[in-house]
Design a protein around this motif. Structure first.
Motif, PDB file in Angstrom:
ATOM      1  N   TRP A  13       0.809  -1.219   0.000  1.00 42.38           N
ATOM      2  CA  TRP A  13       0.000   0.000   0.000  1.00 42.38           C
ATOM      3  C   TRP A  13       0.843   1.271   0.000  1.00 42.38           C
ATOM      4  O   TRP A  13       1.944   1.305   0.545  1.00 42.38           O
ATOM      5  CB  TRP A  13      -0.978  -0.033   1.187  1.00 42.38           C
ATOM      6  N   CYS A  14       0.285   2.314  -0.571  1.00 40.26           N
ATOM      7  CA  CYS A  14       0.987   3.594  -0.709  1.00 40.26           C
ATOM      8  C   CYS A  14       1.251   4.224   0.659  1.00 40.26           C
ATOM      9  O   CYS A  14       0.526   3.950   1.619  1.00 40.26           O
ATOM     10  CB  CYS A  14       0.144   4.587  -1.505  1.00 40.26           C
ATOM     11  N   CYS A  29      -1.763   5.372   2.997  1.00 39.48           N
ATOM     12  CA  CYS A  29      -2.983   4.625   2.725  1.00 39.48           C
ATOM     13  C   CYS A  29      -3.560   4.137   4.056  1.00 39.48           C
ATOM     14  O   CYS A  29      -2.825   3.671   4.921  1.00 39.48           O
ATOM     15  CB  CYS A  29      -2.665   3.431   1.840  1.00 39.48           C
ATOM     16  N   CYS A  32      -7.099  -2.929  -3.695  1.00 43.34           N
ATOM     17  CA  CYS A  32      -6.021  -2.693  -2.722  1.00 43.34           C
ATOM     18  C   CYS A  32      -6.427  -3.300  -1.383  1.00 43.34           C
ATOM     19  O   CYS A  32      -5.655  -4.026  -0.752  1.00 43.34           O
ATOM     20  CB  CYS A  32      -5.760  -1.203  -2.567  1.00 43.34           C
ATOM     21  N   ASN A  60     -12.630   4.243   0.419  1.00 46.47           N
ATOM     22  CA  ASN A  60     -11.722   5.329   0.037  1.00 46.47           C
ATOM     23  C   ASN A  60     -12.300   6.099  -1.138  1.00 46.47           C
ATOM     24  O   ASN A  60     -11.589   6.776  -1.856  1.00 46.47           O
ATOM     25  CB  ASN A  60     -10.325   4.780  -0.265  1.00 46.47           C
ATOM     26  N   GLY A  64      -9.165   2.171  -5.949  1.00 43.32           N
ATOM     27  CA  GLY A  64      -7.752   2.496  -5.810  1.00 43.32           C
ATOM     28  C   GLY A  64      -6.874   1.632  -6.700  1.00 43.32           C
ATOM     29  O   GLY A  64      -6.019   2.127  -7.427  1.00 43.32           O
ATOM     30  N   CYS A  76      -6.955   7.765   0.574  1.00 43.32           N
ATOM     31  CA  CYS A  76      -6.285   7.156  -0.569  1.00 43.32           C
ATOM     32  C   CYS A  76      -5.664   8.318  -1.321  1.00 43.32           C
ATOM     33  O   CYS A  76      -6.273   8.885  -2.218  1.00 43.32           O
ATOM     34  CB  CYS A  76      -7.310   6.413  -1.425  1.00 43.32           C
ATOM     35  N   PRO A  77      -4.466   8.736  -0.860  1.00 44.22           N
ATOM     36  CA  PRO A  77      -3.923   9.994  -1.391  1.00 44.22           C
ATOM     37  C   PRO A  77      -3.690  10.005  -2.897  1.00 44.22           C
ATOM     38  O   PRO A  77      -4.065  10.974  -3.546  1.00 44.22           O
ATOM     39  CB  PRO A  77      -2.629  10.187  -0.604  1.00 44.22           C
ATOM     40  N   PRO A  78      -3.072   8.959  -3.480  1.00 41.87           N
ATOM     41  CA  PRO A  78      -2.672   9.158  -4.876  1.00 41.87           C
ATOM     42  C   PRO A  78      -3.823   9.089  -5.877  1.00 41.87           C
ATOM     43  O   PRO A  78      -3.779   9.771  -6.885  1.00 41.87           O
ATOM     44  CB  PRO A  78      -1.683   8.025  -5.127  1.00 41.87           C
TER      45      PRO A  78
HETATM   46  S1  SF4 Z   1      -4.131   3.429  -4.412  1.00 38.64           S
HETATM   47 FE1  SF4 Z   1      -5.227   4.199  -2.627  1.00 38.64          FE
HETATM   48  S2  SF4 Z   1      -6.175   2.387  -1.728  1.00 38.64           S
HETATM   49 FE2  SF4 Z   1      -4.580   1.666  -3.115  1.00 38.64          FE
HETATM   50  S3  SF4 Z   1      -2.774   1.435  -1.841  1.00 38.64           S
HETATM   51 FE3  SF4 Z   1      -2.666   3.472  -2.710  1.00 38.64          FE
HETATM   52  S4  SF4 Z   1      -3.638   4.755  -1.192  1.00 38.64           S
HETATM   53 FE4  SF4 Z   1      -4.230   2.680  -0.706  1.00 38.64          FE
END
Ligand code: SF4
Ligand SMILES: Cc1ncc(C[n+]2csc(CCOP(=O)(O)OP(=O)(O)O)c2C)c(N)n1
Ligand code: SF4
Ligand code: SF4
Ligand SMILES: [Mg+2]
Lengths: 381, 92, 284
Positions: free
Chosen positions: C25-26, C29, C60, C130, C134, C209-211
């Motif tokens: 995960w980012c 996240c 995710c 989110n 994602g 879910c930032p990105p």
């Molecule tokens: S895209 Fe969004 S939901 Fe998926 S790992 Fe990254 S932050 Fe989390």
């Protein structure tokens, strides 16, 4: 209090009912379904019969859910089945693939009806032959049995469970409207005479020294939930630990193992019957209800002096290639009648060493024997 | 009645009677992704971004100089860390 | 005290496949917070790990199951609840928890969700919301607020989202809650509570879910979203569920344990049916 098991002996029974009795004898105690003609009698009877033997029969919200529930039930240790027809079979493709990659033994009965899409729900067809083999995406193998009588429907349902358990893979009984709804004599053997196969179960203690997925094994034992295995079972391509991977090399290993479970056992899986093929010059290759017309046609052709025979394919996938190869070396022509516009004729043609004639008949009714006789006469000429 | 209840509730606490827990911060640097949750939500403002990079290029947290005895082991940092990279243990 | 002590293992590692960490995960996240909360709740539940089953769909959030050192299943997109239904019917003694994303649970899997709630299937469902898909890079789904920008709603989303707790409560669930990734203690308690509820237990966890969502909707950093939760969350266990939809426009973000009621579960009703029917077979 009765055991709830079917009484051994001679019965007069509908094909769809015989399928349920066979499932009970095979040890199936979980049914999840969604009603659809002409398979609904299987579901309805399961709803009556399964609770009587301590089993569970539930109606799901659709066929995707049904197969997902079967895989869950299978990993909980149950033998599990569903029944459907064309439109439902299409929805099941997603999770048939899941059962394949998750190596879940489950049994799917498809009582084929006529035509694409909603087609003709109440009439016969054989249009799902290729879908049963190729319908789910990616590379997979399925085992498919096609019964031509109520007795075969009974016997093959038990066999389907045995194969599923032995190979840890989904098995399909590809019946059709005629076999499903027809009433016929069926002999139910005493329970102790029926061969029942149980899956090999993973012993959690072994997991300290071995990985749950050994891709050089024949068939890995199955980790059942609640027994302490704590293994990850993944729909993603996974390595020997069960973890997702994008490694091409692991992907190759995993798929060869999964496909190999069926390919390496193909010869044991092939079932077929031959009638009057010893001296035959023309052999009709048929499966399912069409084999009934074909047998009648072969007898008629014989009475007209044609050396005709019948090869009834019971296992249609994995395709019994050797059987066709062997037979086609000593006959002049193969005739393949199907209630569709050409499906199983393709692998027949691929493996035949002699000319192959196809006889196609619009879905809706059984192929009349005289149509097959005509084709046999043309072939003999 | 209401006024009485309020009065009781507002009785000042005798801080001398309470022992404030003291926590030790543990960090697994390789797991951190520098999201900043731990140092942003620490109620005692104990943590900050360090200048050390882990192998993935993230700067993991450290205890602010001078705040070594300020962690009250409330566990907020370990609860809020998405990476299971930080936790605390009470010390006596 | 020293500054920090470097460690190799985390106290929750015994419930995780820690050799797989760091996870995919980012940074920022929220899924990891929910996973850790689930692990905490398992620890607190008193039910041994081998009696817990974790099932996910695809996304995710769907990756949670693969990190939990339990009997775990990563199934097909949307079908985790149906899978869990079959499994828990056969083994009603096990504690079955589905963890998956909003797209998975309520969009592609929406039909399974409402029917499982209606049947009151005795499983736990943790849905990480989110507000977007994602895993596939940020498309809108059944929870994306009206007007929100995603790759498939570049001019602003023209669909109204579901108000999930309202939907699931109306469908018949025994337990319904909503928390955010900032309310970790409440979340752990709610998950723990789910494990003792008989019947369908559901938690919506609002998560950054930032990105793929935050970036285009004024929450470029994970902390921005967490800060939004801190500012706007209102705990109201007795909220009128018809009024708790999320617009992310600064309106109160209502969280709480909204529904906790005893209704016969699907498993109980089926076992009762089997009791009545068994031995009744005339042996055909
Ligand atoms: S895209 Fe969004 S939901 Fe998926 S790992 Fe990254 S932050 Fe989390
Ligand atoms: C049948 C099917 N359709 C589409 C996809 C592609 N897909 C993978 S994950 C996903 C969305 C997941 O969104 P969500 O459930 O919200 O999880 P998140 O990634 O946001 O946690 C989609 C559409 C798929 N795997 N299967
Ligand atoms: S335990 Fe609490 S006080 Fe201590 S560092 Fe973590 S958040 Fe700060
Ligand atoms: S919360 Fe965890 S991942 Fe985020 S900065 Fe702190 S230690 Fe690193
Ligand atoms: Mg999502």
């Amino acid at each position: 209090m009765s055991s709830g098991l079917p009484r051994p002996g001679v019965h007069f029974m509908m094909g769809n009912f015989a399928c349920v009795e066979a499932a009970i004898l095979a040890g199936c105690r979980f049914f999840a379904g969604y009603p659809i003609t002409p398979s609904s009698e299987i579901f309805e009877r399961a709803c009556v019969r399964f609770p009587q033997v301590g089993g569970i029969a539930v109606e799901m919200e659709d066929e995707m859910a049904s197969v997902a529930a079967l895989i869950g039930a299978s990993y909980a240790g149950a033998k599990a089945m569903t029944a459907t027809s064309g439109p439902g079979f299409s929805l099941m493709m997603e999770n048939i693939g899941l059962a394949f990659i998750m190596e879940a033994p489950i049994v799917i009965v498809n009582v084929q009806r006529a035509g694409p899409s909603t087609g003709i729900p109440t009439l016969i067809g054989q249009g799902d032959v290729m879908q049963a083999r190729w319908g789910s995406h990616g590379d997979l193998e399925t085992v498919v049995y096609a019964p031509s009588s109520v007795q075969e429907f009974f016997d093959l349902t038990i066999r389907a469970f045995n194969t599923a358990e032995r190979l840890r893979t989904p098995v399909i009984v590809l019946a059709d409207q005629l076999v499903g709804l027809m009433w016929e004599k069926v002999v139910i053997p005493p329970a102790e005479e029926i061969e029942i196969v149980e899956r090999k179960v993973m012993d959690p203690r072994l997991l300290s020294t071995r990985l749950p997925f050994d891709y050089s094994a024949d068939v890995n034992p199955m980790p059942i939930v609640g027994t302490g295995c704590r293994v990850n079972i993944d729909s993603l391509t996974h390595d020997e630990r069960g973890y997702p991977t994008t490694s091409q090399e692991v992907s190759d290993r995993m798929l060869r193992y999964l496909l190999g479970k069926i390919r390496n056992h193909a010869r044991e899986l092939w079932m077929y019957k031959e009638f009057m093929t010893d001296d035959a010059e023309v052999v009709v290759v048929a499966y399912g209800s069409t084999a009934r017309s074909a047998l009648n046609a072969v007898k008629q052709a014989r009475s007209r002096g044609i050396k005709a025979g019948l090869l009834q394919l019971i296992t249609i996938w994995p395709f019994p290639s050797d059987v066709i190869e062997r037979l086609s070396q000593r006959v002049n022509v193969l005739v393949v009648p199907e209630i569709n516009f050409g499906q199983l004729v393709h692998p027949v043609r691929e493996h035949a060493k002699c000319p192959v004639i196809e006889v196609n008949w619009a879905p809706g009714s059984l192929i009349e024997p005289n149509v097959i006789v005509d084709a046999v006469e043309v072939a003999a000429a | 009645m209401g006024a009485l209840a309020l009065k009781i509730l507002r009785e000042p606490i005798n801080l001398a009677l309470f022992r404030r827990p003291l926590g030790q911060v543990y960090i697994i640097p390789e797991r951190c992704k520098e999201c900043g949750f731990c140092w942003s939500f620490c109620p005692m403002d104990v943590l900050e971004r360090s200048d050390q990079f882990n192998p993935n290029g993230y700067r993991y947290p450290r205890v602010k100089p001078g705040k070594e005895n300020d962690c009250i082991n409330c566990k907020m940092c370990s609860l809020i860390c998405p990476e299971l990279a930080i936790y605390t243990v009470e010390v006596s | 005290m020293t500054q920090v002590v470097k460690a190799q293992r985390h106290p929750r590692d015994r419930l995780l496949r820690s050799e797989r960490l760091p996870h995919i995960w980012c940074p920022g996240c929220g899924i990891g917070i929910v996973m850790a909360a689930y692990a905490d709740a398992i620890e607190a539940s008193g039910i041994p790990p081998e009696k817990h089953v974790c099932i996910s769909g695809i996304g995710c959030t769907g990756r949670v199951s693969g990190y939990m050192h339990l009997d775990s299943f990563h199934t097909t997109h949307g079908r985790a609840i149906a899978f869990a239904t079959g499994l828990s019917l056969v083994r009603p003694d096990l504690e079955v928890t589905v963890i998956s994303g909003d797209g998975d649970i309520c969009t592609i899997g929406g039909n399974h969700l409402i029917h499982a709630a209606r049947r009151n299937v005795d499983i736990n469902v943790i849905m990480v919301n989110n507000f977007n898909y994602g895993m596939t890079g940020g498309q809108h789904g059944g929870t994306t607020p009206l007007g929100a920008k995603t790759y498939t709603s570049p001019y602003g989303n023209f669909e109204n989202p579901f108000n999930i707790p309202y939907l699931v409560a109306a469908a018949g669930a025994s337990f319904v809650a909503r928390w955010t990734t900032l309310h970790v203690r409440q979340l752990i308690n709610a998950i723990k509570r789910m494990m003792s509820v008989e019947g369908f237990a559901f938690i919506e966890v609002i998560s950054p879910c930032p990105p793929t969502f935050g970036e285009f909707n004024n929450f470029p950093e994970a902390l921005d979203m967490m800060e939004y939760f801190r500012k706007h969350s209102v705990v109201d266990h007795n909220a009128d569920l018809s009024k708790i939809d999320i617009r992310l426009q600064g309106e109160p973000l209502v969280v709480g344990n909204f529904v906790d009621r005893r209704r016969p579960s699907y498993q109980e009703l089926i076992q009762e049916t089997i009791r009545r029917a068994s031995g009744r077979g005339e042996g055909i």
